[in-house]
Design a protein around this motif. Structure first.
Motif, PDB file in Angstrom:
ATOM      1  N   ILE A  81       0.859  -1.190   0.000  1.00  0.00           N
ATOM      2  CA  ILE A  81       0.000   0.000   0.000  1.00  0.00           C
ATOM      3  C   ILE A  81       0.893   1.237   0.000  1.00  0.00           C
ATOM      4  O   ILE A  81       1.871   1.313   0.738  1.00  0.00           O
ATOM      5  CB  ILE A  81      -0.911   0.024   1.256  1.00  0.00           C
ATOM      6  CG1 ILE A  81      -1.759  -1.241   1.360  1.00  0.00           C
ATOM      7  CG2 ILE A  81      -1.756   1.288   1.298  1.00  0.00           C
ATOM      8  CD1 ILE A  81      -2.807  -1.383   0.283  1.00  0.00           C
ATOM      9  N   THR A  82       0.554   2.206  -0.859  1.00  0.00           N
ATOM     10  CA  THR A  82       1.295   3.469  -0.847  1.00  0.00           C
ATOM     11  C   THR A  82       0.383   4.580  -0.341  1.00  0.00           C
ATOM     12  O   THR A  82      -0.833   4.510  -0.479  1.00  0.00           O
ATOM     13  CB  THR A  82       1.819   3.859  -2.252  1.00  0.00           C
ATOM     14  OG1 THR A  82       0.714   3.972  -3.127  1.00  0.00           O
ATOM     15  CG2 THR A  82       2.812   2.852  -2.777  1.00  0.00           C
ATOM     16  N   ILE A  83       1.006   5.568   0.262  1.00  0.00           N
ATOM     17  CA  ILE A  83       0.269   6.740   0.722  1.00  0.00           C
ATOM     18  C   ILE A  83       0.853   7.971   0.047  1.00  0.00           C
ATOM     19  O   ILE A  83       2.016   7.984  -0.335  1.00  0.00           O
ATOM     20  CB  ILE A  83       0.299   6.897   2.267  1.00  0.00           C
ATOM     21  CG1 ILE A  83       1.735   6.962   2.793  1.00  0.00           C
ATOM     22  CG2 ILE A  83      -0.486   5.803   2.951  1.00  0.00           C
ATOM     23  CD1 ILE A  83       1.840   7.311   4.270  1.00  0.00           C
ATOM     24  N   GLU A  84       0.024   8.979  -0.102  1.00  0.00           N
ATOM     25  CA  GLU A  84       0.439  10.244  -0.700  1.00  0.00           C
ATOM     26  C   GLU A  84       0.474  11.266   0.422  1.00  0.00           C
ATOM     27  O   GLU A  84      -0.549  11.548   1.038  1.00  0.00           O
ATOM     28  CB  GLU A  84      -0.564  10.662  -1.776  1.00  0.00           C
ATOM     29  CG  GLU A  84      -0.280  12.009  -2.405  1.00  0.00           C
ATOM     30  CD  GLU A  84       0.764  11.953  -3.511  1.00  0.00           C
ATOM     31  OE1 GLU A  84       1.423  12.975  -3.727  1.00  0.00           O
ATOM     32  OE2 GLU A  84       0.912  10.896  -4.133  1.00  0.00           O
ATOM     33  N   ASN A  85       1.656  11.796   0.721  1.00  0.00           N
ATOM     34  CA  ASN A  85       1.781  12.804   1.762  1.00  0.00           C
ATOM     35  C   ASN A  85       1.919  14.161   1.080  1.00  0.00           C
ATOM     36  O   ASN A  85       2.853  14.384   0.317  1.00  0.00           O
ATOM     37  CB  ASN A  85       2.985  12.513   2.662  1.00  0.00           C
ATOM     38  CG  ASN A  85       2.992  13.357   3.920  1.00  0.00           C
ATOM     39  OD1 ASN A  85       2.264  14.335   4.034  1.00  0.00           O
ATOM     40  ND2 ASN A  85       3.821  12.981   4.878  1.00  0.00           N
ATOM     41  N   ASN A  86       0.980  15.079   1.359  1.00  0.00           N
ATOM     42  CA  ASN A  86       1.000  16.413   0.753  1.00  0.00           C
ATOM     43  C   ASN A  86       1.964  17.367   1.450  1.00  0.00           C
ATOM     44  O   ASN A  86       2.063  18.526   1.069  1.00  0.00           O
ATOM     45  CB  ASN A  86      -0.400  17.026   0.786  1.00  0.00           C
ATOM     46  CG  ASN A  86      -1.353  16.282  -0.130  1.00  0.00           C
ATOM     47  OD1 ASN A  86      -0.949  15.717  -1.127  1.00  0.00           O
ATOM     48  ND2 ASN A  86      -2.619  16.276   0.232  1.00  0.00           N
ATOM     49  N   GLY A  87       2.626  16.898   2.484  1.00  0.00           N
ATOM     50  CA  GLY A  87       3.558  17.741   3.224  1.00  0.00           C
ATOM     51  C   GLY A  87       4.604  16.876   3.882  1.00  0.00           C
ATOM     52  O   GLY A  87       5.031  15.867   3.324  1.00  0.00           O
ATOM     53  N   GLU A 165       2.392  21.613   5.428  1.00  0.00           N
ATOM     54  CA  GLU A 165       2.301  21.612   3.974  1.00  0.00           C
ATOM     55  C   GLU A 165       2.667  22.991   3.438  1.00  0.00           C
ATOM     56  O   GLU A 165       2.539  23.992   4.136  1.00  0.00           O
ATOM     57  CB  GLU A 165       0.883  21.253   3.511  1.00  0.00           C
ATOM     58  CG  GLU A 165       0.467  19.850   3.888  1.00  0.00           C
ATOM     59  CD  GLU A 165      -0.914  19.472   3.374  1.00  0.00           C
ATOM     60  OE1 GLU A 165      -1.465  20.191   2.504  1.00  0.00           O
ATOM     61  OE2 GLU A 165      -1.437  18.454   3.841  1.00  0.00           O
ATOM     62  N   LEU A 166       3.067  23.018   2.166  1.00  0.00           N
ATOM     63  CA  LEU A 166       3.368  24.260   1.465  1.00  0.00           C
ATOM     64  C   LEU A 166       2.648  24.211   0.126  1.00  0.00           C
ATOM     65  O   LEU A 166       2.796  23.243  -0.627  1.00  0.00           O
ATOM     66  CB  LEU A 166       4.887  24.397   1.260  1.00  0.00           C
ATOM     67  CG  LEU A 166       5.381  25.605   0.470  1.00  0.00           C
ATOM     68  CD1 LEU A 166       4.952  26.915   1.131  1.00  0.00           C
ATOM     69  CD2 LEU A 166       6.904  25.563   0.349  1.00  0.00           C
ATOM     70  N   THR A 170      -0.618  29.352  -8.553  1.00  0.00           N
ATOM     71  CA  THR A 170      -0.070  29.643  -9.870  1.00  0.00           C
ATOM     72  C   THR A 170      -1.232  29.939 -10.816  1.00  0.00           C
ATOM     73  O   THR A 170      -2.385  29.632 -10.482  1.00  0.00           O
ATOM     74  CB  THR A 170       0.727  28.437 -10.422  1.00  0.00           C
ATOM     75  OG1 THR A 170      -0.197  27.401 -10.767  1.00  0.00           O
ATOM     76  CG2 THR A 170       1.745  27.914  -9.421  1.00  0.00           C
ATOM     77  N   PRO A 171      -0.959  30.490 -11.984  1.00  0.00           N
ATOM     78  CA  PRO A 171      -2.041  30.727 -12.952  1.00  0.00           C
ATOM     79  C   PRO A 171      -2.764  29.429 -13.345  1.00  0.00           C
ATOM     80  O   PRO A 171      -3.904  29.454 -13.762  1.00  0.00           O
ATOM     81  CB  PRO A 171      -1.329  31.348 -14.154  1.00  0.00           C
ATOM     82  CG  PRO A 171      -0.089  31.953 -13.580  1.00  0.00           C
ATOM     83  CD  PRO A 171       0.311  31.072 -12.432  1.00  0.00           C
ATOM     84  N   ASP A 172      -2.087  28.285 -13.196  1.00  0.00           N
ATOM     85  CA  ASP A 172      -2.691  27.000 -13.544  1.00  0.00           C
ATOM     86  C   ASP A 172      -3.443  26.365 -12.375  1.00  0.00           C
ATOM     87  O   ASP A 172      -3.966  25.265 -12.501  1.00  0.00           O
ATOM     88  CB  ASP A 172      -1.619  26.028 -14.044  1.00  0.00           C
ATOM     89  CG  ASP A 172      -0.952  26.541 -15.312  1.00  0.00           C
ATOM     90  OD1 ASP A 172      -1.646  27.162 -16.139  1.00  0.00           O
ATOM     91  OD2 ASP A 172       0.259  26.326 -15.461  1.00  0.00           O
ATOM     92  N   GLY A 173      -3.442  27.034 -11.227  1.00  0.00           N
ATOM     93  CA  GLY A 173      -4.137  26.491 -10.061  1.00  0.00           C
ATOM     94  C   GLY A 173      -3.211  26.321  -8.875  1.00  0.00           C
ATOM     95  O   GLY A 173      -2.108  26.877  -8.832  1.00  0.00           O
ATOM     96  N   LEU A 174      -3.671  25.529  -7.907  1.00  0.00           N
ATOM     97  CA  LEU A 174      -2.907  25.321  -6.677  1.00  0.00           C
ATOM     98  C   LEU A 174      -1.930  24.168  -6.854  1.00  0.00           C
ATOM     99  O   LEU A 174      -2.289  23.104  -7.355  1.00  0.00           O
ATOM    100  CB  LEU A 174      -3.858  25.008  -5.524  1.00  0.00           C
ATOM    101  CG  LEU A 174      -4.880  26.105  -5.205  1.00  0.00           C
ATOM    102  CD1 LEU A 174      -5.838  25.633  -4.119  1.00  0.00           C
ATOM    103  CD2 LEU A 174      -4.173  27.372  -4.769  1.00  0.00           C
ATOM    104  N   VAL A 175      -0.692  24.384  -6.434  1.00  0.00           N
ATOM    105  CA  VAL A 175       0.350  23.371  -6.563  1.00  0.00           C
ATOM    106  C   VAL A 175       0.904  23.058  -5.173  1.00  0.00           C
ATOM    107  O   VAL A 175       1.258  23.967  -4.415  1.00  0.00           O
ATOM    108  CB  VAL A 175       1.496  23.883  -7.476  1.00  0.00           C
ATOM    109  CG1 VAL A 175       2.622  22.875  -7.556  1.00  0.00           C
ATOM    110  CG2 VAL A 175       0.975  24.224  -8.855  1.00  0.00           C
ATOM    111  N   LYS A 176       0.984  21.753  -4.864  1.00  0.00           N
ATOM    112  CA  LYS A 176       1.583  21.324  -3.595  1.00  0.00           C
ATOM    113  C   LYS A 176       3.093  21.284  -3.785  1.00  0.00           C
ATOM    114  O   LYS A 176       3.597  20.766  -4.781  1.00  0.00           O
ATOM    115  CB  LYS A 176       1.067  19.940  -3.210  1.00  0.00           C
ATOM    116  CG  LYS A 176      -0.423  19.916  -2.994  1.00  0.00           C
ATOM    117  CD  LYS A 176      -0.933  18.495  -2.927  1.00  0.00           C
ATOM    118  CE  LYS A 176      -2.430  18.516  -3.115  1.00  0.00           C
ATOM    119  NZ  LYS A 176      -2.979  17.269  -3.564  1.00  0.00           N
TER     120      LYS A 176
END
Length: 186
Positions: A81-87, A165-166, A170-176
């Motif tokens: 199982i993998t997890i995605e950490n946004n920060g 998190e950070l 951007t003009p293309d939207g929110l970037v993590k």
């Protein structure tokens, strides 16, 4: 994992709400609105100062160790199982103060049922997010200084873990963005 997704959705919603332009008088209801990316001169200066300090920002806790890094990684317990950490997750002491990485203005305080509270601080086009907080010591609209206490870490069966998190607008939207390289290393 569901708490991570709830937090992600709540952060995205809070930042987008802050950036939504006010409907123009006479505009048709439901007309798509673009995010307002304009910044005041003060916000532009703050943004530039924030970017100049990459690699020099103080740690959000006085004592701690990064126990989960940014991005996809294997689950610490469940094989395959993998997890995605946004920060990043920093394990720290019980009742530790969580501090602002840089001066700015509190743009949101969010309550995530079962996952504590979160504080979002605006630094121009950047937003730092401090979550897994038991208590918050700042309010929306309040100016904060670098290293100012924004809250107290929540302690549960996993210990005392501050999540930071950070995000960049951007003009293309929110970037993590990975906050790790922004923190000072001795």
């Amino acid at each position: 994992e569901s708490q991570r997704k709830e937090l992600d959705a709540a952060i995205r919603k809070a930042i987008e709400a802050e950036l939504k332009p006010k409907p123009k008088p006479g505009a048709k209801p439901g007309a798509p609105a673009k995010l307002d990316l304009s910044m005041t001169p003060e916000a532009k200066e703050l943004n530039t100062d924030f970017e100049k300090n990459k690699g020099k920002l103080p740690w959000p806790v006085e004592k701690g160790v990064i126990t989960s890094r940014f991005g996809k990684q294997p689950h610490p317990v469940l094989p395959g199982i993998t997890i995605e950490n946004n920060g990043i997750d920093i394990t720290t002491e019980k009742n530790a103060s969580v501090r602002a990485l840089f001066r700015g203005e509190v743009s949101s305080v969010i309550v995530i049922p079962g996952a504590g509270k979160a504080v979002i601080v605006s630094h121009g086009a950047y937003r730092t997010v401090y979550s897994n907080l038991r208590e918050v010591s700042v309010a929306k609209g309040q100016k904060v200084e670098t290293k100012q206490n924004v809250g107290t870490v929540l302690t549960d069966e996993n210990g005392s873990v501050a999540h930071v998190e950070l995000w960049k607008i951007t003009p293309d939207g929110l970037v993590k963005v990975d906050p790790g390289p922004w923190l000072f290393r001795d």
